[in-house]
Design a protein around this motif. Structure first.
Motif, PDB file in Angstrom:
ATOM      1  N   VAL A 172       0.847  -1.190   0.000  1.00 39.78           N
ATOM      2  CA  VAL A 172       0.000   0.000   0.000  1.00 39.78           C
ATOM      3  C   VAL A 172       0.888   1.248   0.000  1.00 39.78           C
ATOM      4  CG1 VAL A 172      -1.753   1.322   1.256  1.00 39.78           C
ATOM      5  CG2 VAL A 172      -1.807  -1.173   1.296  1.00 39.78           C
ATOM      6  N   ASN A 173       0.662   2.145  -0.955  1.00 41.32           N
ATOM      7  CA  ASN A 173       1.347   3.442  -0.942  1.00 41.32           C
ATOM      8  C   ASN A 173       0.719   4.331   0.117  1.00 41.32           C
ATOM      9  OD1 ASN A 173       3.526   3.730  -2.836  1.00 41.32           O
ATOM     10  ND2 ASN A 173       2.036   3.344  -4.457  1.00 41.32           N
ATOM     11  N   ARG A 174       1.544   5.114   0.805  1.00 44.33           N
ATOM     12  CA  ARG A 174       1.034   6.013   1.849  1.00 44.33           C
ATOM     13  C   ARG A 174       1.419   7.450   1.507  1.00 44.33           C
ATOM     14  NH1 ARG A 174       0.205   3.268   7.149  1.00 44.33           N
ATOM     15  NH2 ARG A 174      -0.139   5.411   7.853  1.00 44.33           N
ATOM     16  N   GLU A 175       0.463   8.366   1.596  1.00 46.75           N
ATOM     17  CA  GLU A 175       0.770   9.771   1.291  1.00 46.75           C
ATOM     18  C   GLU A 175       1.712  10.369   2.321  1.00 46.75           C
ATOM     19  OE1 GLU A 175      -2.492  12.498   1.387  1.00 46.75           O
ATOM     20  OE2 GLU A 175      -3.448  11.561   3.125  1.00 46.75           O
ATOM     21  N   GLU A 176       1.797   9.739   3.505  1.00 44.09           N
ATOM     22  CA  GLU A 176       2.711  10.217   4.547  1.00 44.09           C
ATOM     23  C   GLU A 176       4.156   9.830   4.270  1.00 44.09           C
ATOM     24  OE1 GLU A 176      -1.224   8.889   6.336  1.00 44.09           O
ATOM     25  OE2 GLU A 176       0.290   8.033   5.025  1.00 44.09           O
ATOM     26  N   TYR A 177       4.356   8.999   3.277  1.00 44.97           N
ATOM     27  CA  TYR A 177       5.709   8.540   2.946  1.00 44.97           C
ATOM     28  C   TYR A 177       6.366   9.592   2.045  1.00 44.97           C
ATOM     29  CZ  TYR A 177       9.429   5.545   1.037  1.00 44.97           C
ATOM     30  OH  TYR A 177      10.634   5.026   0.648  1.00 44.97           O
ATOM     31  N   LEU A 178       7.151  10.486   2.665  1.00 42.13           N
ATOM     32  CA  LEU A 178       7.744  11.600   1.923  1.00 42.13           C
ATOM     33  C   LEU A 178       9.261  11.712   2.141  1.00 42.13           C
ATOM     34  CD1 LEU A 178       5.130  14.474   2.540  1.00 42.13           C
ATOM     35  CD2 LEU A 178       5.476  13.183   0.440  1.00 42.13           C
ATOM     36  N   PRO A 179      10.015  10.624   2.026  1.00 42.10           N
ATOM     37  CA  PRO A 179      11.462  10.740   2.269  1.00 42.10           C
ATOM     38  C   PRO A 179      12.181  11.555   1.209  1.00 42.10           C
ATOM     39  CG  PRO A 179      10.965   8.579   1.390  1.00 42.10           C
ATOM     40  CD  PRO A 179       9.651   9.240   1.666  1.00 42.10           C
ATOM     41  N   PHE A 180      11.575  11.689   0.009  1.00 36.96           N
ATOM     42  CA  PHE A 180      12.229  12.426  -1.077  1.00 36.96           C
ATOM     43  C   PHE A 180      11.662  13.835  -1.241  1.00 36.96           C
ATOM     44  CE2 PHE A 180      12.493   7.889  -2.128  1.00 36.96           C
ATOM     45  CZ  PHE A 180      13.863   7.749  -2.255  1.00 36.96           C
ATOM     46  N   GLY A 181      10.833  14.261  -0.282  1.00 33.66           N
ATOM     47  CA  GLY A 181      10.226  15.580  -0.382  1.00 33.66           C
ATOM     48  C   GLY A 181       9.036  15.578  -1.325  1.00 33.66           C
ATOM     49  N   ALA A 182       8.598  16.783  -1.699  1.00 32.74           N
ATOM     50  CA  ALA A 182       7.449  16.924  -2.593  1.00 32.74           C
ATOM     51  C   ALA A 182       7.512  18.299  -3.243  1.00 32.74           C
ATOM     52  CB  ALA A 182       6.141  16.759  -1.810  1.00 32.74           C
ATOM     53  N   GLY A 183       6.692  18.490  -4.266  1.00 36.80           N
ATOM     54  CA  GLY A 183       6.627  19.792  -4.919  1.00 36.80           C
ATOM     55  C   GLY A 183       7.735  20.012  -5.926  1.00 36.80           C
ATOM     56  N   ALA A 184       7.988  21.284  -6.240  1.00 35.81           N
ATOM     57  CA  ALA A 184       8.921  21.646  -7.309  1.00 35.81           C
ATOM     58  C   ALA A 184      10.351  21.196  -7.017  1.00 35.81           C
ATOM     59  CB  ALA A 184       8.891  23.162  -7.531  1.00 35.81           C
ATOM     60  N   ARG A 185      10.697  21.049  -5.751  1.00 34.55           N
ATOM     61  CA  ARG A 185      12.068  20.686  -5.384  1.00 34.55           C
ATOM     62  C   ARG A 185      12.194  19.225  -4.957  1.00 34.55           C
ATOM     63  NH1 ARG A 185      16.770  24.188  -5.868  1.00 34.55           N
ATOM     64  NH2 ARG A 185      15.984  26.301  -5.968  1.00 34.55           N
ATOM     65  N   VAL A 186      11.250  18.376  -5.364  1.00 35.03           N
ATOM     66  CA  VAL A 186      11.340  16.960  -5.016  1.00 35.03           C
ATOM     67  C   VAL A 186      12.679  16.408  -5.517  1.00 35.03           C
ATOM     68  CG1 VAL A 186      10.216  16.147  -7.142  1.00 35.03           C
ATOM     69  CG2 VAL A 186      10.089  14.754  -5.067  1.00 35.03           C
ATOM     70  N   CYS A 187      13.250  15.455  -4.782  1.00 36.88           N
ATOM     71  CA  CYS A 187      14.596  14.945  -5.067  1.00 36.88           C
ATOM     72  C   CYS A 187      14.756  14.505  -6.520  1.00 36.88           C
ATOM     73  CB  CYS A 187      14.895  13.775  -4.139  1.00 36.88           C
ATOM     74  SG  CYS A 187      16.465  12.959  -4.468  1.00 36.88           S
ATOM     75  N   LEU A 188      15.761  15.064  -7.180  1.00 34.96           N
ATOM     76  CA  LEU A 188      16.034  14.763  -8.593  1.00 34.96           C
ATOM     77  C   LEU A 188      16.425  13.298  -8.792  1.00 34.96           C
ATOM     78  CD1 LEU A 188      16.481  15.909 -11.504  1.00 34.96           C
ATOM     79  CD2 LEU A 188      18.837  16.369 -10.827  1.00 34.96           C
ATOM     80  N   GLY A 189      17.119  12.724  -7.827  1.00 29.21           N
ATOM     81  CA  GLY A 189      17.604  11.355  -7.969  1.00 29.21           C
ATOM     82  C   GLY A 189      16.697  10.307  -7.337  1.00 29.21           C
ATOM     83  N   MET A 190      15.433  10.662  -7.111  1.00 33.16           N
ATOM     84  CA  MET A 190      14.512   9.755  -6.423  1.00 33.16           C
ATOM     85  C   MET A 190      14.425   8.387  -7.103  1.00 33.16           C
ATOM     86  SD  MET A 190      10.476  10.311  -5.489  1.00 33.16           S
ATOM     87  CE  MET A 190      10.001  10.643  -7.200  1.00 33.16           C
TER      88      MET A 190
END
Length: 492
Positions: free
Chosen positions: A420-438
């Protein structure tokens, strides 16, 4: 003598008045730790800081609070709701990075990670498109990861089940993945240039944290003239850029613009296409800085995640055995593993996600800066304010996770055992600056871990009952050095 006493008394009174005036003008900011004259709250950094220090401050002051570094306010967002609101609802308004004195000295305002405006937009666009291109084909990213995973398995096999420290082998293998992607080739572990590059990266990362860094940001005019680790860090940053430029020169000599093989080839091609564009930011200085950043970002975070992963697997043999059984039952040992296999391995996928949640690799999220006045969590935050989205607090938010302080793969499984994917799972950030190497990080962690688990059972050395649970705090959060036994699962 009386005149000197009068002048000192006058100075003290003026400082007190200045301090009270500052407190008065700052009262509209969210509350936070005690702000002292001149240094603000950097006294916090003078003591030992626990990995969950910001979470503790969030419990004390609420889901939005202010830490003053000298006269500069840093607003911290704590917990899922506050961080999600900021990063998703105000993605464009928070797409800038703070241009602090030390970071400006470190990066010269170039590259992707810490640049802003037109430079950032062009460099990031190139990075996103190129990383996507490099992920495709027979010599794509996944192929490089599989090769390095094979090398890592061989290194572990040479230990013959005896205790070994996995840090250096993991670090070298992960770093060689990004080397293959950026430079088009890997380095031997004995290569002195490669060793110097790794040394530079490690020192820079340790310098971006702590009292000396905070002091540089507070009193840059003084620190620029004083010796210390900050000077060494800036010197190492120059070494990394020089290393990149040497590789760029080699690529120029053997240029393959029609069939680019790696990131440098693609960047040189982009420079050629843009040479008549006066607005172009594609130049060798930006390229060298991009390479340095990709090497650091592509090496240390994934290395740390894998070190924590083996740490957790050795500490939870029941979970490790369940992962191994799923891999064997679904894929077997005859076929090579590819990233798409994660869809067939729900338990393995859940464990990997839980590892990154439970032992999040960053101390907090990378800071942002308001491009305009914002209303966040009921407070009006002025334009230019530094915002820290505390991603660690999201991954440990007790209102969103059933057992946040426990290593529990069930956080990512439904009642039928499906992932199950969780919206609380944000280790790579979010938005315009989300991690490039995700995507690259996800591929690496999955293939490295599954390759190792097929071959070895990871066990604590004889006589060791448990590993040190405390973390070493830096820009990223690593486990204390530890040893484990990579016991071959079969004699062949």
């Amino acid at each position: 003598m009386e005149i000197w006493a009068f002048l000192i008394a006058l100075l003290v009174v003026l400082l007190i008045m200045l301090y009270l005036k500052q407190l008065q003008s700052n009262r509209h900011y969210p509350p936070g730790p005690l702000q002292l004259p001149l240094i603000g709250a950097i006294w916090l950094f003078g003591f030992k800081i626990h990995e969950n220090a910001l979470i503790q401050l969030g419990k004390q002051y609420g889901n939005i609070f202010t830490i003053w570094v000298g006269h500069v306010p840093i607003v911290v967002l704590s917990g899922f709701q506050a961080v999600k609101e900021a990063l998703t609802d105000y993605s464009e308004e928070l797409d800038e990075r703070p241009q602090s004195p030390f970071l400006l000295s470190l990066t010269k305002g170039k590259g992707i990670a810490l640049s802003n405006g037109h430079t950032w937009r062009q460099q990031r666009k190139f990075g996103v498109i190129t990383m996507r291109k490099l992920g495709l084909g027979k010599k794509g990213m996944e192929h490089q990861v599989a090769e390095e995973a094979h090398h890592l398995v061989e290194v572990f096999a040479r230990s013959k089940g005896q205790p070994l420290d996995p840090s250096m082998p993991i670090s070298n293998s992960v770093s060689n993945v990004i080397c293959a992607v950026v430079f088009g080739h890997r380095f031997d572990l004995e290569d002195e240039r490669f060793q110097k590059l790794m040394e530079a990266m490690d020192f820079i990362l340790t310098s971006l944290y702590g009292f000396v860094h905070a002091l540089y940001e507070t009193l840059p005019w003084l620190m620029k003239h004083l010796p210390g680790p900050h000077k060494k860090a800036l010197s190492y940053a120059d070494i990394m850029r020089s290393f990149a430029k040497e590789e760029i020169e080699k690529h120029k000599e053997n240029q393959s613009l029609h069939e680019p093989q790696d990131l440098i080839d693609y960047y040189l091609l982009q420079m050629e296409k843009s040479r008549n564009d006066p607005e172009s930011t594609y130049d060798e200085e930006n390229m060298a800085q991009c390479i340095s950043e990709l090497f650091i970002a592509g090496s240390d975070t994934t290395t740390g995640s894998l070190k924590w992963a083996l740490f957790l697997l050795a500490s939870h043999p029941d979970i490790q055995d369940k992962m191994h059984k799923e891999i064997e039952d679904v894929i077997g040992s005859a076929h090579s593993i590819c990233y798409q296999d994660k869809k067939k391995l729900p338990y393995t996928n859940a464990v990997i996600h839980e590892m990154q949640r439970f032992k999040y690799i960053s101390f907090f999220g990378v800071p942002r800066q308001c491009t305009k006045d914002l209303k966040l969590c009921g407070f009006l935050i002025p334009k230019g304010t530094i915002i820290v989205p505390d991603l660690r607090s999201v991954l440990l938010d007790p209102t969103r996770w059933e057992t946040p302080s426990e290593f529990n793969p069930n956080h990512f499984l439904d009642k039928d055992g499906q992932f199950v994917n969780r919206e609380e799972y944000l280790p790579f950030g979010a938005g315009a600056r989300v991690c490039l190497g995700m995507q690259q990080a996800k591929i690496e962690i999955f293939i490295f871990l599954t390759s190792l688990l097929r071959t070895f059972s990871f066990q604590l050395p004889e006589g060791v009952k448990e590993l040190n649970q405390e973390a070493i705090i830096g820009t990223n959060v690593h486990p204390h050095p530890y040893k484990l036994c990579a016991v071959p699962r079969c004699k062949t």
